[in-house]
Design an enzyme around this catalytic site. Structure first.
Site, PDB file in Angstrom:
ATOM      1  N   LYS A   1      45.659  52.337  37.367  1.00 14.20           N
ATOM      2  CA  LYS A   1      45.293  53.130  38.551  1.00 14.20           C
ATOM      3  C   LYS A   1      46.284  54.262  38.809  1.00 14.20           C
ATOM      4  O   LYS A   1      45.906  55.304  39.312  1.00 14.20           O
ATOM      5  CB  LYS A   1      45.143  52.235  39.784  1.00 14.20           C
ATOM      6  CG  LYS A   1      43.891  51.363  39.689  1.00 14.20           C
ATOM      7  CD  LYS A   1      43.273  51.024  41.031  1.00 14.20           C
ATOM      8  CE  LYS A   1      41.921  50.362  40.806  1.00 14.20           C
ATOM      9  NZ  LYS A   1      41.298  49.865  42.027  1.00 14.20           N
TER      10      LYS A   1
ATOM     11  N   LYS B   1      35.599  48.376  31.386  1.00 13.16           N
ATOM     12  CA  LYS B   1      35.022  47.534  32.443  1.00 13.16           C
ATOM     13  C   LYS B   1      34.064  48.363  33.314  1.00 13.16           C
ATOM     14  O   LYS B   1      34.348  49.516  33.619  1.00 13.16           O
ATOM     15  CB  LYS B   1      36.188  47.011  33.303  1.00 13.16           C
ATOM     16  CG  LYS B   1      35.801  46.076  34.415  1.00 13.16           C
ATOM     17  CD  LYS B   1      37.008  45.712  35.276  1.00 13.16           C
ATOM     18  CE  LYS B   1      37.136  46.655  36.461  1.00 13.16           C
ATOM     19  NZ  LYS B   1      37.339  46.035  37.765  1.00 13.16           N
TER      20      LYS B   1
ATOM     21  N   LYS C   1      33.223  50.048  40.120  1.00  9.37           N
ATOM     22  CA  LYS C   1      32.470  50.743  41.164  1.00  9.37           C
ATOM     23  C   LYS C   1      33.034  52.119  41.491  1.00  9.37           C
ATOM     24  O   LYS C   1      32.362  52.938  42.073  1.00  9.37           O
ATOM     25  CB  LYS C   1      32.330  49.874  42.422  1.00  9.37           C
ATOM     26  CG  LYS C   1      33.593  49.540  43.173  1.00  9.37           C
ATOM     27  CD  LYS C   1      33.221  48.897  44.508  1.00  9.37           C
ATOM     28  CE  LYS C   1      33.735  47.493  44.653  1.00  9.37           C
ATOM     29  NZ  LYS C   1      35.204  47.381  44.796  1.00  9.37           N
TER      30      LYS C   1
HETATM   31  P1  ATP Z   1      37.425  49.560  41.850  1.00 10.29           P
HETATM   32  O1  ATP Z   1      36.645  50.310  40.808  1.00 10.29           O
HETATM   33  O2  ATP Z   1      37.417  50.223  43.206  1.00 10.29           O
HETATM   34  O3  ATP Z   1      38.775  49.135  41.400  1.00 10.29           O
HETATM   35  P2  ATP Z   1      36.057  47.158  41.117  1.00 10.29           P
HETATM   36  O4  ATP Z   1      34.633  47.455  40.762  1.00 10.29           O
HETATM   37  O5  ATP Z   1      36.985  46.913  39.995  1.00 10.29           O
HETATM   38  O6  ATP Z   1      36.601  48.257  42.100  1.00 10.29           O
HETATM   39  P3  ATP Z   1      37.063  45.164  42.944  1.00 10.29           P
HETATM   40  O7  ATP Z   1      36.820  45.323  44.400  1.00 10.29           O
HETATM   41  O8  ATP Z   1      38.399  45.515  42.424  1.00 10.29           O
HETATM   42  O9  ATP Z   1      35.975  45.952  42.105  1.00 10.29           O
HETATM   43  O10 ATP Z   1      36.700  43.692  42.508  1.00 10.29           O
HETATM   44  C1  ATP Z   1      35.914  42.784  43.221  1.00 10.29           C
HETATM   45  C2  ATP Z   1      35.642  41.585  42.365  1.00 10.29           C
HETATM   46  O11 ATP Z   1      34.724  41.939  41.327  1.00 10.29           O
HETATM   47  C3  ATP Z   1      36.867  41.028  41.673  1.00 10.29           C
HETATM   48  O12 ATP Z   1      36.782  39.624  41.651  1.00 10.29           O
HETATM   49  C4  ATP Z   1      36.769  41.561  40.288  1.00 10.29           C
HETATM   50  O13 ATP Z   1      37.412  40.732  39.343  1.00 10.29           O
HETATM   51  C5  ATP Z   1      35.274  41.548  40.073  1.00 10.29           C
HETATM   52  N1  ATP Z   1      34.857  42.533  39.098  1.00 10.29           N
HETATM   53  C6  ATP Z   1      35.035  43.880  39.198  1.00 10.29           C
HETATM   54  N2  ATP Z   1      34.500  44.501  38.134  1.00 10.29           N
HETATM   55  C7  ATP Z   1      33.985  43.525  37.341  1.00 10.29           C
HETATM   56  C8  ATP Z   1      33.305  43.539  36.077  1.00 10.29           C
HETATM   57  N3  ATP Z   1      33.052  44.669  35.445  1.00 10.29           N
HETATM   58  N4  ATP Z   1      32.916  42.361  35.564  1.00 10.29           N
HETATM   59  C9  ATP Z   1      33.156  41.194  36.200  1.00 10.29           C
HETATM   60  N5  ATP Z   1      33.800  41.117  37.392  1.00 10.29           N
HETATM   61  C10 ATP Z   1      34.206  42.266  37.961  1.00 10.29           C
END
Ligand code: ATP
Ligand code: LTN
Length: 334
Positions: free
Chosen positions: A117, A199, A202
């Site tokens: 990040k 990955k 969002k």
């Molecule tokens: P950002 O992009 O803002 O970092 P993010 O999509 O990675 O957000 P988080 O809010 O950080 O989402 O994560 C929320 C939950 O979703 C966490 O438990 C994280 O491990 C899970 N998660 C996020 N992305 C994935 C993915 N691609 N596959 C499986 N689990 C995920």
């Protein structure tokens, strides 16, 4: 929440940093709902974590309420679980400081999420981004959670949480439970549809890399049709076929079929047929979530009453533990 004494405690959180993706759903929120009957569950919208990257305030407020509605739409029952908003419960910030003073700079420097990040937001490498995992440890330890359901990307933060808890217990006397992760056997890392080595996230700017849980059926099908795969044409899970492996995992999770059954079902069929089937299965699976979300957003008073109740219960539970931590650390009792 009934039988709080008997059941093990679960805590998890999600940042309101944008619309939730299929990755968030499969890796985390889907399991939150599943675990509610067997555990005492606390689920929160991690708005304090979200501001570690720049947020537009009005948008953050909107996203937070929508995130709350989305977890309820995905099956979190605010009558049965404690569903709350992180910034409404001051004990998290209180414990955060105490834990920060028991966490090493070197430990935080090793966190891969911080490295990723800070590279992505090079113009705003703020102290909160660096100490993010300490606040996450506070979220978990303030409730003495036994289990933390998250996707695999959070594993390193959980390991650090255990290290911090153990260190605190050794220095000041037993208080914190060492939490375990609950990482789903399948779908713990859903990959981007446009670059399956990355990955699904969002905060990805490319809308086509993510399926959002609130996307309509046509959009979902279109995104899967465009998903990057390989030049092969056989629907088989195999090393190096990241794109197709990702689609097989997604199809398997939403239909409940095993990988072998999926391979059998598409034996002799091409990627085109398979992508269409994945799109349809995901759209059908998410249709009730979208419907429930739209209903909930029409009834904001209900959502407000739910989070207020959640906030209060969360504060009550965590106050007891955080007061003990303050006492042990040598602060004069209030
Ligand atoms: P950002 O992009 O803002 O970092 P993010 O999509 O990675 O957000 P988080 O809010 O950080 O989402 O994560 C929320 C939950 O979703 C966490 O438990 C994280 O491990 C899970 N998660 C996020 N992305 C994935 C993915 N691609 N596959 C499986 N689990 C995920
Ligand atoms: N860092 C988490 C969100 C989060 C969390 C938590 C998850 C904040 N606090 C406590 C589990 C337990 C993430 O998913 N990125």
């Amino acid at each position: 929440m009934e039988n709080t004494e008997k059941k093990k405690v679960i805590l998890s959180g999600i940042q309101p940093s944008g619309a939730f993706t299929l990755g968030n759903y499969v890796g985390a929120i889907k399991n939150w709902a599943k675990l509610q009957d067997d555990y005492s569950c606390l689920y929160m919208i991690a708005d304090m974590h979200a501001i570690t990257v720049r947020q537009d305030p009005a948008k953050l407020r909107r996203n937070t309420l929508e995130a709350y509605a989305a977890i309820v739409a995905c099956g979190v029952d605010p009558e049965n679980s404690v569903a709350f908003i992180q910034s409404h419960v001051p004990t998290h910030g209180m414990l955060n400081w105490l834990l920060a003073c028991n966490t090493q700079f070197g430990e935080l420097s090793r966190m891969t999420q911080f490295k990723d990040k800070s590279a992505k937001h090079a113009d705003d490498v703020n102290a909160g981004l660096f100490t993010y995992p300490v606040l996450m440890a506070a979220d978990i330890l303030a409730y003495n959670a036994d289990l933390v359901p998250v996707g695999v990307d959070q594993k390193q933060h959980l390991e650090l949480t255990r290290d911090i808890a153990q260190r605190f217990n050794q220095r000041y006397g037993e208080l914190f439970t060492l939490p375990d992760g609950y990482i789903p056997p399948q779908g713990a890392k859903i990959m981007s549809l446009s670059d399956p080595t990355k990955k699904m996230s969002k905060s990805d700017e490319n809308q086509n890399s993510c399926v959002y849980i609130l996307d309509d059926k046509d959009t979902i099908i279109r995104k899967f049709k465009r998903a990057v795969t390989d030049s092969d044409s056989c629907v088989k899970y195999a090393e190096g076929k990241d794109g197709i492996n990702n689609l097989i995992t997604i199809y398997s999770v939403v239909t409940g079929k095993s990988v072998e059954d999926v391979e059998r079902e598409f034996d002799g069929k091409g990627y085109g047929d398979f992508k269409l089937a994945v799109g349809e299965a995901v759209a059908d699976h998410l249709a009730p979530v979208r419907e429930k979300f739209n209903d909930l957003m029409k009834n904001k008073d209900y959502l407000v009453s739910c989070y207020k109740r959640g906030d209060e219960t969360a504060f009550k539970i965590s106050s007891r533990i955080v007061s003990k931590a303050y006492h042990k650390a040598g602060f004069v009792d209030r």
